[in-house]
Scaffold this active site. Structure first.
Site, short mmCIF file in Angstrom:
data_model
loop_
_atom_site.label_atom_id
_atom_site.label_comp_id
_atom_site.label_asym_id
_atom_site.label_seq_id
_atom_site.Cartn_x
_atom_site.Cartn_y
_atom_site.Cartn_z
N VAL A 1 0.84 -1.20 0.00
CA VAL A 1 0.00 0.00 0.00
C VAL A 1 0.87 1.25 0.00
O VAL A 1 0.63 2.20 -0.75
CB VAL A 1 -0.99 0.00 1.19
CG1 VAL A 1 -1.77 1.30 1.25
CG2 VAL A 1 -1.95 -1.18 1.07
N CYS A 2 1.91 1.26 0.82
CA CYS A 2 2.80 2.44 0.89
C CYS A 2 3.48 2.68 -0.45
O CYS A 2 3.56 3.81 -0.92
CB CYS A 2 3.84 2.27 1.99
SG CYS A 2 3.14 2.25 3.66
N THR A 3 3.95 1.62 -1.08
CA THR A 3 4.59 1.75 -2.38
C THR A 3 3.60 2.27 -3.42
O THR A 3 3.93 3.18 -4.20
CB THR A 3 5.21 0.41 -2.83
OG1 THR A 3 6.22 0.04 -1.88
CG2 THR A 3 5.83 0.51 -4.21
N LEU B 1 3.11 6.05 -2.79
CA LEU B 1 4.26 6.86 -3.20
C LEU B 1 4.44 6.85 -4.71
O LEU B 1 4.85 7.85 -5.29
CB LEU B 1 5.54 6.43 -2.47
CG LEU B 1 5.79 7.23 -1.19
CD1 LEU B 1 4.66 7.11 -0.19
CD2 LEU B 1 7.12 6.87 -0.57
#
Length: 152
Positions: free
Chosen positions: A44-46, A49
């Site tokens: 999710v973070c990737t 970003l």
């Protein structure tokens, strides 16, 4: 979570290159979009970003500095940025662990990571907008665009 209209807590963190980044250095020059993410390399973070990287023109249009904060080490952040082509600063809130996320009221003590929270900070150092999503819920780029309108 810090409220809209309140002063943004100052901080001094190292980015993925080991450079010192101080929030107050942007005072009177550029607004800041401060993005807290739980962990580098997570799906999710990737994805979040990647969306920010692909829409940097939205931030440039209002001269906003994009700063991402996570509890990972600067070495992990450098590897993540190099592999994904992130040109914005990834800041390490590694030690004291989660100190800056705590100052903004978005540190999840039970998991030892920051919550998925964003703060839009004006050139006067005041929080203009703030939003948060639950665990595993990505923030939509449309929400960033809406938040950027508070800077104009």
């Amino acid at each position: 979570m810090r409220k809209i209209g309140s002063p943004a807590p100052d901080f001094d963190l190292r980015n993925q290159f080991g450079e010192e980044i101080r929030l107050s250095a942007f005072r009177d020059t550029r607004p800041v979009v401060l993005v807290f993410v739980p962990l580098a390399f997570s799906g999710v973070c990737t994805g979040e970003l990647d969306a920010l990287r692909d829409n940097l023109a939205d931030f440039a249009a209002v001269n906003a500095e994009l700063l991402v904060v996570t509890v990972d080490s600067k070495w992990a952040l450098r590897t993540w940025a190099d592999g994904a082509g992130y040109t914005f600063s990834l800041l390490s809130d590694f030690w004291p662990h989660g100190e800056i996320a705590s100052a903004y009221g978005v540190f999840d003590q039970s998991r030892g990571v920051a919550e998925r929270a964003t703060f839009v900070i004006g050139t006067d150092g005041v929080i203009r907008d703030a939003f948060i999503t639950g665990p595993g819920e990505p923030r939509a780029i449309e929400r960033y665009r809406e938040a950027l309108t508070t800077l104009g």
